[in-house]
Write an enzyme that holds these catalytic residues in place. Structure first.
Site, short mmCIF file in Angstrom:
data_model
loop_
_atom_site.label_atom_id
_atom_site.label_comp_id
_atom_site.label_asym_id
_atom_site.label_seq_id
_atom_site.Cartn_x
_atom_site.Cartn_y
_atom_site.Cartn_z
N CYS A 112 3.26 5.00 -4.25
CA CYS A 112 1.94 5.62 -4.10
C CYS A 112 1.10 4.90 -3.06
CB CYS A 112 1.21 5.71 -5.43
SG CYS A 112 0.89 4.11 -6.18
N ASN A 141 0.28 -0.86 -0.59
CA ASN A 141 -0.86 -1.44 0.13
C ASN A 141 -1.07 -2.88 -0.33
OD1 ASN A 141 -1.14 1.20 1.01
ND2 ASN A 141 -2.75 1.69 -0.45
N ASP A 142 -1.12 -3.04 -1.64
CA ASP A 142 -1.29 -4.40 -2.15
C ASP A 142 0.01 -5.20 -2.06
OD1 ASP A 142 -3.99 -4.88 -2.86
OD2 ASP A 142 -3.81 -3.39 -4.44
C1 PEP Z 1 -1.68 0.19 -3.46
O1 PEP Z 1 -2.07 -0.97 -3.60
O2 PEP Z 1 -0.73 0.51 -2.72
C2 PEP Z 1 -2.35 1.28 -4.17
C3 PEP Z 1 -1.87 2.51 -4.15
O3 PEP Z 1 -3.50 0.99 -4.81
P1 PEP Z 1 -4.90 0.82 -4.06
O4 PEP Z 1 -4.69 1.23 -2.62
O5 PEP Z 1 -5.86 1.69 -4.78
O6 PEP Z 1 -5.16 -0.64 -4.23
MG MG Z 2 -3.45 -1.50 -5.20
#
Ligand code: PEP
Ligand code: MG
Length: 702
Positions: free
Chosen positions: A625, A577-578
């Site tokens: 993740c 995601n980040d």
């Molecule tokens: C991500 O950044 O992909 C991640 C799993 O962390 P979060 O979504 O909590 O920032």
């Molecule tokens: Mg993240």
């Protein structure tokens, strides 16, 4: 804040803050206001919040919210009493911080929509489509499609008599009893919601209980009772007046709290008047209502397939609850929808923001067919969910869970997770006025560890806070680019005490699970080394030897240098995601950029490949993740690139395992090589659609 730290003192023992400016873009609304009030109540001093020449009791939620403080507004605090100075010191950061972005707001505490696929709710109320009288438009509160029949929920006014039936003392006693009874009902809804959803959502009802403790609100009712009004009349006048004030405010978040107040108010009024309300649910019903209360939504009958309300916004508690319950829902629907007859067939397409009446039977058939197929497949996937996810050519993938707390952990275990790939540990730090204690944290980590078990990995991410998720008990300078600021591990390294307290709490869980500690937002080797040495020192002091240390790969620098990290880390987990937002320079929360922020962009895939290649042969496993781990289109690509683990939202575990079993690693390698050679995410999705039948799956499964 202009200068919140310059507390002053006068000769009479009064303490006052300097001027404090609200910096949160959302203003100072329910959640931070509730925290302010809760904190204020811990002090014996008389505390006032002052705006211009108005001062209100800082221990009263309705009074504080009544100020409707917006970004840029200035206020001050005054306190008198034995602990006045401590009170002012504790309260300033709550007002000066950006609590909403830091608090576990619905979207953050809700079981996270892993692939951030919740359609962006549009702010404007849409009007009925003039060209098509059978179509009603609303605002998406929770996505999904349902076909069913309309059931209206109407709530008549509860008539009250102004004249008391007994003496003011007896009326006041009745009132207090009713408030206590309402509080115990709310406490059981809170518990029920915690079991069904999670603690974050249950907190909505904790806030309702707080409202019933509000001295201004109950004081207004008791004042009227003392002048000879009946308890029911006095209470109804008091809460209605306050709810009307809230709903008249321009800030949508304040206005949404009117619904909460009406919910709480009506509950007490029903007890006072002995009113019974039973909703006669019918099979497969789509509820249509002027408004639903948060407690209606949390306790909806299983026969309800979705709902539409005229009132409420996408940030209201009913919207939040609907998303967590996975129920399609629209808010702000055209008022004319209230005229739809009970029992009429409808298709609620919350993905598109529409409610269609009398749909074409062929359309109903199609939607029903899809729904049936989907539930049949879910049932099939569920049958095999306790079995491992092995590809057709015999390669086992770990399918782990992304969790936020204890209830997620039990659900994940019951769905056969191969471990926890991401425990987002920050929820225990957000939305509160003081840092959690080591015991408080350890208690939760140990519960989760026992649920997951000794033979499975539990990856605890250290607190990912700061920047866009500030906490009031940490002083942080305002940042122009919080996503590029002091967040994640950067913040932990600046606040060692808090970090070490969390580490000790995590390490106390080591004897119950395969403990893995993971750092978020790592961009340099120095940060990783520093944090790892702190973990090793703390673990050594505690006599814990068996702990794995790894990091999230969510910054391009870490992806590119993964081979170096892999030399020293036990595992890497791709936070796509980040990683996607930083690779594509596209804010992951901005719906306008969702096409750009696609994790299937070959540029992001190249980052993933760099991490996997970098770890090869180094005794360092690699997981994913981020959201794409649960995206059926992305799964063959990730397997082909060579990841070892997919960590996904809890409900997705059965489908993801089933998807892995449909694929062969050799074929995935070919697919991944091709996709990596492409130039755009849309080309990648097209190719995957044609070559893995995934487009169809994608639509049906997400
Ligand atoms: C991500 O950044 O992909 C991640 C799993 O962390 P979060 O979504 O909590 O920032
Ligand atoms: Mg993240």
């Amino acid at each position: 804040m202009s200068d919140g730290s310059n507390t002053g003192e006068s000769a009479q023992g009064w303490e006052f803050s300097g001027e404090i400016t609200i910096i949160s873009p959302n203003g100072f609304h329910a959640r931070p206001a509730a925290i302010l009030v809760k904190t204020a109540k811990k002090f014996t001093s008389d505390i006032k919040l002052v705006k211009g020449d108005r001062r209100v009791n800082a221990k009263s939620l309705v009074a504080v919210m009544g100020f409707a403080l917006e970004q840029g507004d200035s206020v001050a605090l005054e306190a008198s009493g034995a602990d006045a100075a401590e009170a002012i010191k504790a309260l300033i950061p709550i007002i000066a911080g950006d609590m909403e972005n830091g608090a576990p707001s619905v979207a953050q505490t809700a079981k996270p929509a892993e692939s951030a696929k919740v359609p962006a709710a549009k702010k404007e109320t849409r009007t009925r489509n003039e060209a098509d009288r059978s179509l009603f438009r609303g605002i998406t509160a929770s996505p999904g499609i349902a076909t069913g029949i309309v059931k209206h929920i109407t709530r008549g006014d509860i008539a009250v008599s102004e004249r008391p039936a007994a003496s003011p003392e007896e009326e006041a006693a009745d009132f207090r009893r009713a408030v206590d009874e309402a509080k115990s009902e709310l406490a059981s809804i809170e518990k029920q919601t915690e079991t069904a959803i999670d603690a974050g959502h249950a907190a909505i009802f904790g806030a309702h209980i707080e409202m019933l403790d509000d001295p201004e609100l109950t004081g207004a009712a008791l004042g009227m009772i003392a002048t000879g009004k009946s308890a029911a009349f006095a209470w109804k006048s008091a809460y209605k007046a306050q709810a009307e004030r809230f709903s008249g405010l321009s800030n949508e978040l304040f206005a949404a709290r009117a619904a909460d107040l009406n919910d709480v108010g009506r509950r007490v009024l029903m007890i006072l008047t002995g009113t019974q309300e039973e909703i006669a649910y019918t099979q497969n019903c789509v509820l249509v209502a002027e408004d639903l209360t948060p407690s209606d939504t949390a306790t909806l009958d299983k026969r309800v397939l979705g709902f539409c309300t005229v009132k409420g916004g996408p940030t209201s508690h009913i919207a939040i609850l609907a998303r967590s319950l996975d129920l399609p829902a629209l808010v702000g629907i055209d008022h004319a929808a209230l005229g739809i007859k009970d029992g009429m067939a409808v298709i609620l397409n919350a993905d598109e923001g529409t409610l269609r009446i009398n749909p074409d039977p062929a359309e109903v058939e199609r939607v029903r067919g899809n729904q049936e197929e989907k539930s049949a497949r879910r049932a099939r996937d569920l049958e095999h969910t306790m079995e491992p996810a092995v590809t057709k050519d015999g390669v086992t993938l770990e399918v782990a869970a992304n969790i936020g707390g204890t209830s997620d952990a039990s659900q994940a275990a019951s769905l056969g997770c191969d471990g926890v790939g991401l425990l987002r540990s920050e929820f225990l730090f957000l939305g509160r006025a003081t840092a959690p204690s080591e015991d408080e944290l350890a208690d939760i980590y140990i519960k989760i560890a026992k649920t997951i078990g000794r033979d499975k990995p539990l990856v605890v991410r250290t607190m990912d806070i700061g920047g866009d998720k500030p906490i009031p008990y940490i002083t942080q300078d305002a940042e122009e680019n919080p996503f590029l600021g002091v967040r994640g591990l950067r913040l932990s390294l600046e606040h060692r005490d808090m970090f070490e307290t969390q580490l000790r709490a995590i390490l106390r869980a080591s004897e119950y699970c395969g403990l893995h500690i993971m750092f978020p937002m790592v961009s340099t080797m120095e940060e990783f080394r520093e944090a790892s040495s702190i973990v090793r020192r703390v673990a050594g002091d505690m006599g814990v030897s068996d702990v794995k240390i790894g990091l999230m790969i969510e910054v391009p620098s870490a992806a590119i240098l993964a081979r170096h990290f892999a030399e020293e880390a036990d595992f890497l987990s791709l936070g796509t995601n980040d990683l996607t937002q930083y690779t594509m320079a596209a804010d992951r929360g901005n719906p306008k950029l969702s096409r750009i922020a696609d994790g299937l962009n070959p540029a992001v895939l190249a980052m993933i490949k760099s991490a996997v290649d970098g770890a090869r042969g180094k005794n360092c496993w690699v997981g994913v993740c981020g959201g794409i781990a649960g995206d059926p289109a992305a799964i063959p690509v990730l397997i082909g690139i060579g990841v070892d683990e997919l960590s996904v939202s809890v409900p997705a575990i059965p489908q993801v395992k089933a998807r892995v079993r449909e694929l062969s690693k050799a074929e995935c390698e070919r697919i991944a090589a091709h996709v990596l050679s492409l130039g755009s995410a849309s080309e990648a999705r097209d190719y995957l659609g044609k070559n893995t039948g995934v487009k169809q799956l994608d639509k049906e499964r997400q």
